[in-house]
Design a protein around this motif. Structure first.
Motif, mmCIF file in Angstrom:
data_model
loop_
_atom_site.group_PDB
_atom_site.id
_atom_site.type_symbol
_atom_site.label_atom_id
_atom_site.label_comp_id
_atom_site.label_asym_id
_atom_site.label_seq_id
_atom_site.Cartn_x
_atom_site.Cartn_y
_atom_site.Cartn_z
ATOM 1 N N ASP A 215 0.822 -1.200 0.000
ATOM 2 C CA ASP A 215 0.000 0.000 0.000
ATOM 3 C C ASP A 215 0.863 1.260 0.000
ATOM 4 O OD1 ASP A 215 -2.755 1.326 0.582
ATOM 5 O OD2 ASP A 215 -1.481 2.089 2.192
ATOM 6 N N GLY A 216 1.898 1.280 0.836
ATOM 7 C CA GLY A 216 2.754 2.455 0.936
ATOM 8 C C GLY A 216 3.406 2.822 -0.380
ATOM 9 N N LYS A 217 3.961 1.828 -1.061
ATOM 10 C CA LYS A 217 4.611 2.096 -2.346
ATOM 11 C C LYS A 217 3.591 2.448 -3.422
ATOM 12 C CE LYS A 217 8.957 1.458 -1.211
ATOM 13 N NZ LYS A 217 8.788 1.381 0.246
ATOM 14 N N GLY A 218 2.400 1.870 -3.343
ATOM 15 C CA GLY A 218 1.358 2.222 -4.306
ATOM 16 C C GLY A 218 0.928 3.665 -4.180
ATOM 17 N N HIS A 219 0.740 4.129 -2.934
ATOM 18 C CA HIS A 219 0.376 5.529 -2.740
ATOM 19 C C HIS A 219 1.453 6.467 -3.276
ATOM 20 C CE1 HIS A 219 -3.352 5.253 -0.634
ATOM 21 N NE2 HIS A 219 -2.856 4.589 0.405
ATOM 22 N N ARG A 220 2.696 6.155 -2.987
ATOM 23 C CA ARG A 220 3.780 7.081 -3.299
ATOM 24 C C ARG A 220 4.186 7.048 -4.764
ATOM 25 N NH1 ARG A 220 9.695 7.437 -0.205
ATOM 26 N NH2 ARG A 220 10.438 9.283 -1.345
ATOM 27 N N PHE A 221 4.285 5.853 -5.322
ATOM 28 C CA PHE A 221 4.843 5.725 -6.670
ATOM 29 C C PHE A 221 3.841 5.198 -7.704
ATOM 30 C CE2 PHE A 221 8.414 4.973 -3.688
ATOM 31 C CZ PHE A 221 9.194 6.072 -4.024
ATOM 32 N N GLY A 222 2.748 4.623 -7.263
ATOM 33 C CA GLY A 222 1.791 4.025 -8.179
ATOM 34 C C GLY A 222 2.118 2.583 -8.495
ATOM 35 N N MET A 223 1.125 1.874 -9.022
ATOM 36 C CA MET A 223 1.295 0.457 -9.314
ATOM 37 C C MET A 223 2.072 0.206 -10.608
ATOM 38 S SD MET A 223 -2.389 -1.028 -8.121
ATOM 39 C CE MET A 223 -3.258 0.221 -9.072
ATOM 40 N N ASP A 224 2.291 1.242 -11.370
ATOM 41 C CA ASP A 224 3.110 1.110 -12.583
ATOM 42 C C ASP A 224 4.546 1.526 -12.281
ATOM 43 O OD1 ASP A 224 3.614 0.535 -15.234
ATOM 44 O OD2 ASP A 224 3.199 2.584 -15.898
ATOM 45 N N SER A 225 5.039 1.124 -11.117
ATOM 46 C CA SER A 225 6.386 1.518 -10.695
ATOM 47 C C SER A 225 7.180 0.282 -10.291
ATOM 48 C CB SER A 225 6.322 2.478 -9.502
ATOM 49 O OG SER A 225 5.827 1.825 -8.343
ATOM 50 N N ASP A 226 8.493 0.375 -10.425
ATOM 51 C CA ASP A 226 9.357 -0.717 -9.983
ATOM 52 C C ASP A 226 9.268 -0.901 -8.468
ATOM 53 O OD1 ASP A 226 10.180 -1.193 -12.571
ATOM 54 O OD2 ASP A 226 12.031 -0.023 -12.398
ATOM 55 N N ALA A 227 9.086 0.198 -7.733
ATOM 56 C CA ALA A 227 9.006 0.104 -6.274
ATOM 57 C C ALA A 227 7.799 -0.727 -5.853
ATOM 58 C CB ALA A 227 8.928 1.503 -5.663
ATOM 59 N N TRP A 228 6.655 -0.491 -6.501
ATOM 60 C CA TRP A 228 5.459 -1.261 -6.158
ATOM 61 C C TRP A 228 5.616 -2.723 -6.569
ATOM 62 C CZ3 TRP A 228 1.668 -4.134 -8.636
ATOM 63 C CH2 TRP A 228 0.520 -4.416 -7.876
ATOM 64 N N ARG A 229 6.128 -2.955 -7.754
ATOM 65 C CA ARG A 229 6.302 -4.341 -8.210
ATOM 66 C C ARG A 229 7.294 -5.091 -7.318
ATOM 67 N NH1 ARG A 229 6.647 -1.698 -13.349
ATOM 68 N NH2 ARG A 229 4.720 -1.910 -14.536
ATOM 69 N N GLY A 230 8.311 -4.389 -6.856
ATOM 70 C CA GLY A 230 9.262 -5.023 -5.944
ATOM 71 C C GLY A 230 8.608 -5.459 -4.652
ATOM 72 N N GLN A 231 7.717 -4.630 -4.122
ATOM 73 C CA GLN A 231 7.000 -5.001 -2.909
ATOM 74 C C GLN A 231 6.059 -6.177 -3.156
ATOM 75 O OE1 GLN A 231 6.971 -4.103 0.406
ATOM 76 N NE2 GLN A 231 8.939 -3.196 -0.128
ATOM 77 N N LEU A 232 5.437 -6.197 -4.317
ATOM 78 C CA LEU A 232 4.555 -7.312 -4.642
ATOM 79 C C LEU A 232 5.343 -8.622 -4.710
ATOM 80 C CD1 LEU A 232 1.830 -8.452 -5.414
ATOM 81 C CD2 LEU A 232 2.228 -7.682 -7.768
#
Length: 395
Positions: free
Chosen positions: A221-238
Motif C-alpha cells: 500500500d505504501g509504495k502504491g500511494h507514493r509511486f503508483g502500481m506502474d512503478s518498480d518500487a510497487w512491483r518489488g514489494q509485490l
C-alpha cells in the motif's frame, strides 16, 4: 439509446453503485466465520463457503486487491496460483466494505461488524460531539477509543473462549488506538521484518489446539500511494510479499488454514485537471461546505447548517457523471455502510457522500497536501478498490 450531445448531464443512479456484500461475503464476515468454526460464543458463520479449521491464520496485505493479483502473475506467481482457492474454492473475492480504506477495513476485520456499526466510516469523519474532523487512522484529534468503538473484537471473544489468540505486526502498532479497538485480544507480538512476522505467525498458530492468528504487511500500500502500481518500487514489494505468503504457507502446523486477504485495492490517478478536481480551488464544490472529510475517492461532505440541500444539488451537478453522490440518508438507505447504522455513527457520515465511479478524485491541495500528491488511491466501490482476495492454504 445514446442521449444527444446537447442534453443535460444525467447523474449516476444510486442503485448502480455496487454495494458491498455485507452479511455473506465482506471483510466483516471473515473472523466471525472462522471463530464460529472454533465454537466461539457470540460469533456466527456468515461466509458459507469456508470450512472450519482448528487453527486459523489471517495474513492481511495492505492495498493488494483482487484485481491487482490477477493483473500481475509474473510478480506474484504464488498468490496468483491461489486465486482459484479464494473464498472456499469458489474462485471469488470478498468485498472490503465502504469506504474501501484501511481504518474502516481493519475495524471491520477485527470487530466483525460493518462500518455503520463499528463507527469508523471513513479516513476522516466529523465527530458530532466536537464538530472537529477526526482522522481515524492517525487518531487525531484524540478521543476515547472505546467510546468511539465500544464493541468487543472477535479476538477478545476468541481469547475469552480459550482460543490461543495472537496478532503479529509491526511494534509501532501495538499501542495505537486503532489496534486497541479493532485488533486487540490475546497477545500482540511485534516484529520488524516480514520474514520474522511469517515465522512467528506460524509458531503462534502451532501454540494452541485452537488458534486464531492475525498478521499484517503494509508496504504494498505504501509504495502504491507514493509511486503508483506502474512503478518498480510497487512491483518489488509485490514480489517480496509473494515470497512472504509462500514462506508462511510452507510452515503451517497440522489442522491449520491460512487466509490471505487485503483491506482494499487501489488505482493510479493521472496528474491532470480532468482526473484531479481540487476542492480548494473550486468555488462551486466548496460553497456551503463547513468540513471536507473522507479522501479523494470517497468524500464525506459536511454542509453549513441549512445548506445541506444546496450542497447536494451542486455536488450532483458538478460530479454526478463521475461519482455516485448521495445524501446521508440515501447512502444509509442504499446500504453503503451496512444494513444498520448506529445512532452514535449517524452524524459521523457526511451530509453528502460522494463515491468515485471513474478514475477521478476530489483532492484538497491546501487542506490535504500530502494526500493530494499520492499516485495510487482508493476508497470507492469500483472493482479495483472494493474486491479483495481470500486465498486459502490448508495443511
Amino acid at each position: 439509446m445514446a442521449q444527444p450531445a446537447w442534453s443535460d448531464p444525467v447523474p449516476l443512479a444510486l442503485d448502480t453503485a455496487p454495494v458491498p456484500e455485507y452479511g455473506a461475503g465482506s471483510l466483516a464476515d471473515l473472523l466471525p466465520t472462522l471463530a464460529a468454526g472454533m465454537d466461539v460464543p457470540g460469533t456466527t458463520a456468515t461466509i458459507p463457503e469456508l470450512t472450519p479449521a482448528d487453527r486459523n491464520c489471517v495474513f492481511l496485505i495492505d492495498g493488494l486487491g483482487w484485481e491487482q493479483i490477477k493483473a500481475h502473475p509474473e510478480e506474484a506467481p504464488y498468490l496468483h496460483s491461489l486465486l482459484g482457492s479464494s473464498r472456499g474454492g469458489t474462485g471469488r473475492p470478498l468485498t472490503a466494505g465502504f469506504p474501501a480504506t484501511t481504518a474502516t477495513s481493519l475495524a471491520s476485520v477485527g470487530t466483525g461488524l460493518p462500518p455503520g456499526a463499528h463507527g469508523l466510516p471513513g479516513y476522516t469523519v466529523r465527530d458530532p460531539d466536537t464538530g472537529a474532523l477526526m482522522n481515524q487512522l492517525r487518531w487525531k484529534p484524540w478521543t476515547d477509543p472505546h467510546l468511539w468503538q465500544p464493541y468487543p473484537t472477535v479476538f477478545q471473544l476468541a481469547d475469552a473462549a480459550g482460543v490461543h489468540t495472537a496478532q503479529v505486526s509491526s511494534p509501532d502498532f501495538q499501542h495505537t488506538p486503532l489496534t486497541k479497538i479493532a485488533l486487540s485480544g490475546g497477545t500482540f507480538r511485534g516484529k520488524l521484518t516480514g520474514e520474522e512476522r511469517m515465522d512467528l505467525a506460524a509458531a503462534e498458530l502451532a501454540a494452541g489446539d485452537r488458534s486464531l492468528v492475525y498478521t499484517y504487511y503494509s508496504e504494498v500500500d505504501g509504495k502504491g500511494h507514493r509511486f503508483g502500481m506502474d512503478s518498480d518500487a510497487w512491483r518489488g514489494q509485490l514480489m517480496y510479499v509473494d515470497r512472504l505468503a509462500q514462506r508462511l504457507a510452507e510452515q503451517l502446523p497440522p489442522r491449520a488454514a491460512l487466509y490471505i486477504t487485503a483491506d482494499h485495492g487501489m488505482i493510479d490517478i493521472p496528474f491532470d485537471e480532468e482526473s484531479r478536481i481540487d476542492f480548494d480551488e473550486d468555488w462551486e464544490l466548496s460553497a456551503g461546505v463547513a468540513l471536507l472529510g473522507g479522501e479523494g475517492r470517497a468524500r464525506h461532505v459536511y454542509a453549513v447548517p441549512g445548506a445541506e440541500a444546496d450542497v447536494l444539488t451542486v455536488w450532483r451537478e458538478v460530479l454526478g457523471e463521475q461519482f455516485w453522490v448521495a445524501s446521508r440518508d440515501e447512502a444509509i438507505a442504499a446500504g453503503w455502510f451496512g444494513p444498520v447504522v448506529d445512532e452514535r455513527v449517524y452524524g459521523r457520515i457526511g451530509d453528502v457522500v460522494a463515491a468515485a465511479c471513474d478514475d477521478v478524485v476530489v483532492t484538497a491541495s491546501r487542506r490535504e497536501p500530502h494526500e493530494s500528491e499520492m499516485v495510487g488511491m482508493h476508497g470507492s466501490m469500483t472493482a479495483a478498490e472494493q474486491l479483495v482476495p481470500l486465498l486459502e492454504v490448508r495443511s
